[in-house]
Scaffold this motif. Structure first.
Motif, PDB file in Angstrom:
ATOM      1  N   UNK A   1       1.583 -32.577  -5.192  1.00 56.44           N
ATOM      2  CA  UNK A   1       0.238 -33.064  -5.491  1.00 56.44           C
ATOM      3  C   UNK A   1       0.281 -34.432  -6.162  1.00 56.44           C
ATOM      4  N   UNK A   2       1.245 -34.630  -7.017  1.00 49.11           N
ATOM      5  CA  UNK A   2       1.387 -35.926  -7.699  1.00 49.11           C
ATOM      6  C   UNK A   2       1.653 -37.024  -6.673  1.00 49.11           C
ATOM      7  N   UNK A   3       2.566 -36.757  -5.729  1.00 46.44           N
ATOM      8  CA  UNK A   3       2.888 -37.761  -4.715  1.00 46.44           C
ATOM      9  C   UNK A   3       1.714 -38.000  -3.768  1.00 46.44           C
ATOM     10  N   UNK A   4       0.869 -37.000  -3.561  1.00 45.94           N
ATOM     11  CA  UNK A   4      -0.262 -37.140  -2.645  1.00 45.94           C
ATOM     12  C   UNK A   4      -1.455 -37.826  -3.298  1.00 45.94           C
ATOM     13  N   UNK A   5      -1.428 -37.987  -4.620  1.00 41.54           N
ATOM     14  CA  UNK A   5      -2.541 -38.627  -5.327  1.00 41.54           C
ATOM     15  C   UNK A   5      -2.224 -40.098  -5.539  1.00 41.54           C
ATOM     16  N   UNK A   6      -3.071 -41.019  -5.062  1.00 44.97           N
ATOM     17  CA  UNK A   6      -2.765 -42.458  -5.151  1.00 44.97           C
ATOM     18  C   UNK A   6      -2.499 -42.944  -6.578  1.00 44.97           C
ATOM     19  N   UNK A   7      -3.225 -42.427  -7.545  1.00 41.89           N
ATOM     20  CA  UNK A   7      -3.067 -42.924  -8.914  1.00 41.89           C
ATOM     21  C   UNK A   7      -1.746 -42.512  -9.542  1.00 41.89           C
ATOM     22  N   UNK A   8      -1.090 -41.484  -9.026  1.00 40.97           N
ATOM     23  CA  UNK A   8       0.169 -41.003  -9.611  1.00 40.97           C
ATOM     24  C   UNK A   8       1.346 -41.054  -8.649  1.00 40.97           C
ATOM     25  N   UNK A   9       1.111 -41.554  -7.446  1.00 35.02           N
ATOM     26  CA  UNK A   9       2.169 -41.487  -6.422  1.00 35.02           C
ATOM     27  C   UNK A   9       3.400 -42.304  -6.783  1.00 35.02           C
ATOM     28  N   UNK A  10       3.229 -43.325  -7.638  1.00 37.44           N
ATOM     29  CA  UNK A  10       4.362 -44.183  -7.985  1.00 37.44           C
ATOM     30  C   UNK A  10       5.074 -43.760  -9.265  1.00 37.44           C
ATOM     31  N   UNK A  11       4.634 -42.696  -9.877  1.00 38.89           N
ATOM     32  CA  UNK A  11       5.268 -42.255 -11.126  1.00 38.89           C
ATOM     33  C   UNK A  11       6.694 -41.791 -10.865  1.00 38.89           C
ATOM     34  N   UNK A  12       7.540 -41.951 -11.883  1.00 42.78           N
ATOM     35  CA  UNK A  12       8.918 -41.466 -11.803  1.00 42.78           C
ATOM     36  C   UNK A  12       8.937 -39.981 -12.139  1.00 42.78           C
ATOM     37  N   UNK A  13       9.375 -39.168 -11.167  1.00 41.55           N
ATOM     38  CA  UNK A  13       9.395 -37.712 -11.329  1.00 41.55           C
ATOM     39  C   UNK A  13      10.813 -37.253 -11.653  1.00 41.55           C
ATOM     40  N   UNK A  14      10.947 -36.512 -12.754  1.00 45.61           N
ATOM     41  CA  UNK A  14      12.255 -36.006 -13.178  1.00 45.61           C
ATOM     42  C   UNK A  14      12.170 -34.488 -13.282  1.00 45.61           C
ATOM     43  N   UNK A  15      13.007 -33.796 -12.511  1.00 47.42           N
ATOM     44  CA  UNK A  15      13.051 -32.335 -12.561  1.00 47.42           C
ATOM     45  C   UNK A  15      13.944 -31.894 -13.716  1.00 47.42           C
ATOM     46  N   UNK A  16      13.402 -31.026 -14.590  1.00 46.26           N
ATOM     47  CA  UNK A  16      14.172 -30.430 -15.691  1.00 46.26           C
ATOM     48  C   UNK A  16      14.199 -28.932 -15.429  1.00 46.26           C
ATOM     49  N   UNK A  17      15.336 -28.393 -14.992  1.00 47.58           N
ATOM     50  CA  UNK A  17      15.362 -27.010 -14.514  1.00 47.58           C
ATOM     51  C   UNK A  17      16.707 -26.361 -14.764  1.00 47.58           C
ATOM     52  N   UNK A  18      16.719 -25.039 -14.658  1.00 45.75           N
ATOM     53  CA  UNK A  18      17.971 -24.298 -14.747  1.00 45.75           C
ATOM     54  C   UNK A  18      18.616 -24.098 -13.393  1.00 45.75           C
TER      55      UNK A  18
END
Length: 612
Positions: free
Chosen positions: A556-573
Motif C-alpha cells: 500500500x505504501x508503494x502504491x500511494x504516490x505520497x509515500x512511494x519514495x519512502x525508504x522501507x526497512x523490514x525488521x523481522x524474525x
C-alpha cells in the motif's frame, strides 16, 4: 369339348410347329444346360411325336410320312444338339478369354496405380518442388501454361491448395512473387521441341528475396521442372561476404587504432632521450605514456572479452550492488571525454535506492561504453542524459543524446560485430566491437540492449533492460562505530511499526537519541491511517503484524504516490531466502532480522539522503 380338344391336339401333334419348337430350343437348351439336356429334350420330342401320331397314345408309327417326319426330326435334332455343344464350348472359351482379358485389365490398372503411387512417394520424399506443365495453344502459338501436376513441396510454394492449383493457368495461379512472363518465356520453348534448360530466378517472396534454380525438360509435349530453393545458400554466401568485408575493415581499423597511441609513445620516447629535460616536460611525457598505454590496454581488453564470450568462457561475478555505484563508476570512466568536448551530462537516478544482482565491473563497463559513444557522436557542447527507472516489469538504464543520430536502415546492424555508425561521415575511431560486446554482456545478465533514434542528426537513445528479478535487497553492511559528533548525522522523519510494544518503544528511543523525528504505531491499520497525515521518509516495518501484515502495508505504501519514495526497512524474525524474496517483491529496500545491528540500521537510514 373333348372332341375339339382332341382335334386340336391331333393338329398339334401332326403340325410341324411342334417339332419346330423343339428343334428351335435344342441349341439353346444344350448351350445353357449341356449336351445331356439337349439329348433328353431331343428324345422327349421324338417320344412326343410318336405318342400323338396315329394311332394316338401308342409309340408305334405305322404311316410312312409320319415315319419320315420323325426321322427328319431326329436327324435335324441330333445336328442341333451337336451344334449346341460346339456353341457351348465356344461360349466357355469366350468366357474364359473375357475373364482373362478383364483380369489383365485389372492387373494393368493396379500396376498403373502402384506406379503412380510410387511416383508420388518418390517425388514427395525428395523434398524438392516438382511440376508438370502443359501448354495451352491459341491461334497456333502457346498462349499460357497449365499446372498438371505438383508434389507436396511444390504445393507449399502456393497460397492455394494443390487441388486449386492443378488445372489452373500460370497466368492466374503461380508461386508467390513469380512472374508469369518469365515462366512462359523460359518453359514454352521446351513444350514445342525436345530439350533441357537450367536457369536461376530471383523472386520477392513473403519472407523477402528468394532465389531458385530451375531445371526443366520436355516430356511428350509437356514440360517437367524441378525448383531448387537456393535462398539459404545465397544468404549464407552473402553473410560470408559481409563477414569477410567486415573482417577486412576491422583489421584496417585495428591497425589504425594501434598506430594512434604508438605514434605519441614513440615521440615521447625520443623526447625523454633529450639531455637536460625539465621535470615539467618529463611529467608531461609520463602522463602521455600512461594515457596512450591505457588506450591500447582498453583495445586489447575489448578483444579478449569478445573472444571469451564467443568461446563461452566469460563468467559473470554477480553480487548485490547499488545501482548508484554502477552509475558513478561509469560516469567516472566517461568523464574525461565529456569534459574535453564541453558536454553536459544530466543524471536522473531512480526515485529511491535500488540494488541489483549483477557483475558490477561488467555492468559499469557497458554503461561507460554507452556514455562514451554518446559523447563521441555528439557535437561539442551537446547534452547527454542518463536515466534510471524501475517498475514491476524491468529495470532500465537509458543514455540519450542530441548527437548525429542513426538512420533507420542502420539500426538493425549497429550491434553486429565490427560495425560502426556512419563510418564514412564520422570516423570517430574504435574497432566497432563495443556495442556487440555490450549486447553480449547484458544478455549474459538475462537482459537486453536496445537502440532508438528519430533519424539523422536527431540524437539517439541506448537502453539497458534488466529483468525485475535482478532487483535484490542491499546486503548487510559491516557494523561501524557511532560517530563522535551526532549532530553531523542527517535527521529523518521515521515511522516505527511493530506489534511488540517494548521493541517498538525501545527502537523509538534509540532513533530519537540519534536526533530523528519518530512516530510509533503498533498495527498495520494504524500505520496506514497515520501515513495519510505524516510524511515519513523512512519506515521501519515489522512483518508479522496483526490484521494487515507488514507485506500488505508495504504494498500500500508503494502504491500511494505520497509515500512511494519512502525508504522501507523490514525488521523481522524471518530471515530465510524466501522471506527476503517476499520483502523484495513487496518493495522493501532493506531486510534486517532481529536483533538489529544499530550500525547497519543507521547506515540503511542514511541511504534516504541519496534518494532525496
Amino acid at each position: 369339348m373333348v372332341l375339339v380338344a382332341q382335334q386340336a391336339l391331333t393338329l398339334l401333334a401332326h403340325g410341324r410347329l411342334t417339332f419346330l419348337f423343339f428343334s428351335a430350343t435344342l441349341p439353346l437348351i444344350t448351350v445353357l444346360f449341356g449336351g445331356w439336356s439337349g439329348s433328353l429334350l431331343l428324345l422327349s420330342g421324338i417320344a412326343f411325336g410318336a405318342l400323338w401320331m396315329p394311332p394316338i397314345g401308342s409309340f408305334e408309327v405305322p404311316q410312312r410320312d409320319d415315319q419320315i417326319v420323325l426321322l427328319a426330326y431326329a436327324i435335324v435334332g441330333t445336328l442341333l444338339v451337336a451344334a449346341g455343344q460346339q456353341l457351348a464350348k465356344v461360349a466357355r472359351r469366350a468366357g474364359r478369354a473375357e475373364a482373362a482379358t478383364q483380369h489383365a485389365a485389372d492387373r494393368l490398372l493396379q500396376v498403373e496405380r502402384d506406379a503412380r503411387h510410387r511416383f508420388d512417394v518418390a517425388l514427395n520424399s525428395a523434398g524438392v518442388p516438382f511440376f508438370i506443365l502443359t501448354p495451352v495453344v491459341c491461334d497456333g502459338r502457346i498462349a499460357e501454361l497449365r499446372w498438371d501436376y505438383l508434389n507436396e513441396a511444390a504445393a507449399q510454394l502456393f497460397n492455394q491448395t494443390a487441388g486449386v492449383v492443378v488445372g489452373s493457368s500460370t497466368s492466374y495461379v503461380r508461386p508467390t512473387g513469380w512472374d508469369a512472363n518469365v515462366l512462359l518465356e523460359r518453359l514454352a520453348p521446351l513444350a514445342e521441341r525436345p530439350g533441357r534448360q537450367a536457369f536461376d530466378v530471383q523472386v520477392q517472396g513473403e519472407s523477402g528475396e528468394q532465389w531458385f534454380h530451375v531445371v526443366a525438360a520436355s516430356l511428350g509435349g509437356s514440360v517437367v521442372a524441378w525448383f531448387v530453393d537456393l535462398t539459404p545458400r545465397v544468404r549464407a554466401e552473402q553473410a560470408l561476404s559481409e563477414a569477410d568485408r567486415r573482417k577486412d575493415e576491422f583489421l584496417a581499423t585495428l591497425a589504425h587504432e594501434l598506430r594512434n597511441p604508438l605514434a605519441p609513445i614513440r615521440q615521447v620516447a625520443e623526447i625523454l632521450e633529450q639531455p637536460g629535460l625539465k621535470e615539467e616536460r618529463r611529467s608531461w611525457c609520463i602522463n602521455v605514456l600512461r594515457r596512450q598505454s591505457a588506450a591500447m590496454a582498453l583495445l586489447l581488453d575489448d578483444l579478449l572479452d569478445v573472444s571469451r564470450i564467443t568461446r563461452g568462457a566469460l563468467n559473470l561475478r554477480k553480487e548485490a550492488v547499488a545501482l548508484r555505484e554502477v552509475v558513478e563508476e561509469a560516469v567516472e570512466v566517461a568523464r574525461p571525454i565529456l569534459a574535453s568536448k564541453g558536454q553536459e551530462l544530466v543524471i536522473k537516478p531512480p526515485a529511491r535506492p535500488l540494488h541489483i544482482e549483477a557483475d558490477r565491473l561488467r555492468l559499469a563497463q557497458v554503461l561507460a561504453n554507452l556514455l562514451m559513444n554518446a559523447a563521441k557522436y555528439t557535437p561539442p557542447g551537446g547534452h547527454i542524459e542518463l536515466t534510471a527507472t524501475a517498475d514491476d516489469g524491468e529495470i532500465v538504464l537509458s543514455v540519450a543524446d542530441d548527437g548525429i543520430g542513426i538512420e533507420p536502415d542502420k539500426l538493425s546492424a549497429i550491434f553486429a560485430m565490427f560495425s560502426q555508425v556512419n563510418r564514412d561521415q564520422h570516423r570517430q575511431g574504435g574497432l566497432g566491437i563495443g556495442l556487440a560486446l555490450s549486447k553480449s554482456l547484458i544478455e549474459l545478465h538475462g537482459g537486453r540492449l536496445t537502440a532508438a533514434s528519430a533519424g539523422k542528426n536527431r540524437g539517439s537513445c541506448f537502453s539497458i533492460h534488466l529483468p525485475a528479478t535482478s532487483r535484490v535487497l542491499q546486503p548487510p553492511v559491516p557494523a561501524r562505530a557511532a560517530p563522535a559528533n551526532r549532530s553531523s548525522v542527517p535527521k529523518h522523519r521515521i515511522l516505527v511499526v511493530d506489534d511488540n510494544v517494548d521493541a517498538a518503544d525501545a527502537m523509538t528511543t534509540f532513533l530519537e537519541m540519534e536526533g530523528h523525528e519518530v512516530r510509533t504505531v503498533y498495527s498495520g491499520e494504524e500505520a496506514v491511517d497515520l501515513l495519510n497525515d505524516y510524511s515519513a521518509d523512512v519506515i521501519l516495518l515489522d512483518l508479522g503484524l496483526p490484521g494487515i501484515s507488514g507485506i500488505d502495508v508495504a504494498r500500500r505504501i508503494r502504491a500511494t504516490p505520497s509515500t512511494s519514495d519512502a525508504t522501507l526497512i523490514a525488521i523481522t524474525g524471518w530471515g530465510q531466502p524466501q522471506d527476503r524474496a517476499s520483502t523484495a517483491d513487496a518493495g522493501f529496500d532493506f531486510h534486517f532480522t532481529k536483533p538489529v545491528d544499530v550500525g547497519q540500521l543507521s547506515q540503511a537510514i542514511e541511504t534516504a539522503d541519496a534518494a532525496s
